[in-house]
Design a protein around this motif. Structure first.
Motif, mmCIF file in Angstrom:
data_model
loop_
_atom_site.group_PDB
_atom_site.id
_atom_site.type_symbol
_atom_site.label_atom_id
_atom_site.label_comp_id
_atom_site.label_asym_id
_atom_site.label_seq_id
_atom_site.Cartn_x
_atom_site.Cartn_y
_atom_site.Cartn_z
ATOM 1 N N THR A 190 0.829 -1.202 0.000
ATOM 2 C CA THR A 190 0.000 0.000 0.000
ATOM 3 C C THR A 190 0.870 1.262 0.000
ATOM 4 O O THR A 190 1.075 1.877 1.044
ATOM 5 N N PRO A 191 1.402 1.672 -1.170
ATOM 6 C CA PRO A 191 2.145 2.936 -1.219
ATOM 7 C C PRO A 191 1.217 4.126 -0.996
ATOM 8 O O PRO A 191 0.040 4.086 -1.358
ATOM 9 N N LEU A 192 1.753 5.181 -0.387
ATOM 10 C CA LEU A 192 0.973 6.349 0.020
ATOM 11 C C LEU A 192 1.675 7.614 -0.454
ATOM 12 O O LEU A 192 2.899 7.688 -0.443
ATOM 13 N N ILE A 193 0.881 8.602 -0.867
ATOM 14 C CA ILE A 193 1.403 9.939 -1.118
ATOM 15 C C ILE A 193 0.437 10.924 -0.476
ATOM 16 O O ILE A 193 -0.774 10.793 -0.607
ATOM 17 N N GLY A 194 0.997 11.874 0.281
ATOM 18 C CA GLY A 194 0.166 12.837 0.986
ATOM 19 C C GLY A 194 0.684 14.245 0.809
ATOM 20 O O GLY A 194 1.872 14.463 0.552
ATOM 21 N N TYR A 195 -0.209 15.199 0.950
ATOM 22 C CA TYR A 195 0.116 16.623 0.835
ATOM 23 C C TYR A 195 -0.338 17.311 2.114
ATOM 24 O O TYR A 195 -1.508 17.237 2.479
ATOM 25 N N LYS A 196 0.600 17.959 2.797
ATOM 26 C CA LYS A 196 0.275 18.700 4.010
ATOM 27 C C LYS A 196 -0.370 20.025 3.627
ATOM 28 O O LYS A 196 0.297 20.944 3.182
ATOM 29 N N VAL A 197 -1.676 20.119 3.790
ATOM 30 C CA VAL A 197 -2.402 21.355 3.509
ATOM 31 C C VAL A 197 -1.999 22.410 4.535
ATOM 32 O O VAL A 197 -1.778 23.566 4.197
ATOM 33 N N THR A 198 -1.912 21.998 5.795
ATOM 34 C CA THR A 198 -1.398 22.829 6.887
ATOM 35 C C THR A 198 -0.469 21.944 7.707
ATOM 36 O O THR A 198 -0.316 20.748 7.415
ATOM 37 N N ASP A 199 0.116 22.494 8.745
ATOM 38 C CA ASP A 199 0.986 21.679 9.602
ATOM 39 C C ASP A 199 0.221 20.562 10.295
ATOM 40 O O ASP A 199 0.798 19.556 10.678
ATOM 41 N N LYS A 200 -1.092 20.712 10.455
ATOM 42 C CA LYS A 200 -1.891 19.711 11.161
ATOM 43 C C LYS A 200 -2.774 18.859 10.250
ATOM 44 O O LYS A 200 -3.259 17.817 10.675
ATOM 45 N N PHE A 201 -3.007 19.277 9.013
ATOM 46 C CA PHE A 201 -3.981 18.610 8.151
ATOM 47 C C PHE A 201 -3.330 18.104 6.875
ATOM 48 O O PHE A 201 -2.657 18.863 6.175
ATOM 49 N N MET A 202 -3.535 16.806 6.574
ATOM 50 C CA MET A 202 -2.975 16.197 5.374
ATOM 51 C C MET A 202 -4.067 15.511 4.568
ATOM 52 O O MET A 202 -4.956 14.862 5.123
ATOM 53 N N LEU A 203 -3.989 15.654 3.255
ATOM 54 C CA LEU A 203 -4.834 14.927 2.314
ATOM 55 C C LEU A 203 -3.925 14.070 1.445
ATOM 56 O O LEU A 203 -2.795 14.458 1.166
ATOM 57 N N GLY A 204 -4.433 12.935 1.008
ATOM 58 C CA GLY A 204 -3.595 12.103 0.152
ATOM 59 C C GLY A 204 -4.341 10.917 -0.394
ATOM 60 O O GLY A 204 -5.576 10.838 -0.313
ATOM 61 N N THR A 205 -3.572 10.005 -0.950
ATOM 62 C CA THR A 205 -4.159 8.796 -1.500
ATOM 63 C C THR A 205 -3.224 7.623 -1.261
ATOM 64 O O THR A 205 -2.016 7.776 -1.176
ATOM 65 N N ILE A 206 -3.832 6.460 -1.141
ATOM 66 C CA ILE A 206 -3.119 5.207 -0.965
ATOM 67 C C ILE A 206 -3.494 4.315 -2.137
ATOM 68 O O ILE A 206 -4.679 4.166 -2.458
ATOM 69 N N LEU A 207 -2.511 3.733 -2.797
ATOM 70 C CA LEU A 207 -2.763 2.735 -3.827
ATOM 71 C C LEU A 207 -2.629 1.372 -3.162
ATOM 72 O O LEU A 207 -1.785 1.183 -2.282
ATOM 73 N N THR A 208 -3.442 0.425 -3.579
ATOM 74 C CA THR A 208 -3.493 -0.852 -2.877
ATOM 75 C C THR A 208 -3.432 -2.025 -3.837
ATOM 76 O O THR A 208 -4.112 -2.034 -4.869
ATOM 77 N N TYR A 209 -2.612 -3.019 -3.484
ATOM 78 C CA TYR A 209 -2.670 -4.337 -4.110
ATOM 79 C C TYR A 209 -2.668 -5.355 -2.984
ATOM 80 O O TYR A 209 -1.846 -5.275 -2.065
ATOM 81 N N ARG A 210 -3.607 -6.311 -3.002
ATOM 82 C CA ARG A 210 -3.679 -7.357 -1.990
ATOM 83 C C ARG A 210 -3.918 -8.727 -2.626
ATOM 84 O O ARG A 210 -4.785 -8.879 -3.471
ATOM 85 N N TYR A 211 -3.150 -9.682 -2.163
ATOM 86 C CA TYR A 211 -3.384 -11.091 -2.458
ATOM 87 C C TYR A 211 -4.190 -11.633 -1.288
ATOM 88 O O TYR A 211 -3.851 -11.398 -0.123
ATOM 89 N N PHE A 212 -5.258 -12.374 -1.571
ATOM 90 C CA PHE A 212 -6.178 -12.855 -0.549
ATOM 91 C C PHE A 212 -6.408 -14.346 -0.754
ATOM 92 O O PHE A 212 -6.719 -14.787 -1.869
ATOM 93 N N SER A 213 -6.238 -15.135 0.313
ATOM 94 C CA SER A 213 -6.463 -16.570 0.235
ATOM 95 C C SER A 213 -7.279 -17.003 1.446
ATOM 96 O O SER A 213 -6.906 -16.718 2.587
#
Length: 191
Positions: A70-93
């Protein structure tokens, strides 16, 4: 996926809050009240200091096995608030008695995080995963709204580690990898 969801993800990844503050003569030691066009001394940090990258590794073994990246990239809008996205790949058994099922899922998860106090943070995310679920019923999207919080600590100058405790507000019986609560750990580094 709906066009509005794709548009939301595009805007989330490409929009940045850029603003310039200007000093007027009345704010400086000069007696003139003309506009000077100079930037304020208190400027936002450069974009490179507001971007964080990192992610996590999902590992669960037993009758239900999950291995994910699950790689993540985030942007700090302020010192306390972050928005971002996580890309996901999962193997499930799923190897429970009477069940022998394996699949892979992938997706995207927009998130928001607010630092509350000295490493404590609130976290919300909307996970959208695509995959085949149980007995080849065809590919479909499974959406989960996860909310909760966590604690993060710095690692060196720009690194960080965090542990999350999240609850799925929209559980789906066809995707039973989430025990309540969901516990995650992630690592990252600021650029």
């Amino acid at each position: 996926m709906k066009t509005s969801t794709l548009l939301f993800i595009f805007v989330l990844l490409t929009s940045f809050n850029l603003s310039a503050q200007f000093e007027t003569a009345s704010d400086s030691s000069s007696s003139s009240s003309e506009y000077k066009g100079q930037k304020s001394k208190a400027q936002a940090p450069p974009l490179s200091e507001r971007i964080n990258v990192g992610g996590g590794l999902d590992l669960r073994f037993g009758e239900i096995t999950v291995i994910g990246l699950t790689p993540l990239i985030g942007y700090k809008v302020t010192d306390k608030f972050m928005l971002g996205t996580i890309l996901t790949y999962r193997y499930f058994s799923d190897n429970r008695p009477g069940v022998n099922y394996t699949t892979s899922t992938y997706g995207v998860t927009p998130f928001a995080r607010f630092n509350i106090f000295k490493g404590l943070f609130a976290h919300a995310e909307y996970e959208m995963l695509y995959g085949e679920y149980y007995y080849n019923d065809g590919g479909r999207w499974i959406n989960s709204l996860l909310v909760g919080g966590g604690y993060g600590v710095p690692l060196g100058e720009k690194g960080f580690a965090g542990v999350y405790v999240l609850w799925n507000l929209t559980p789906d019986p066809l995707y039973p990898i989430y025990d309540e609560p969901v516990i995650r750990m992630s690592f990252g580094v600021g650029l």
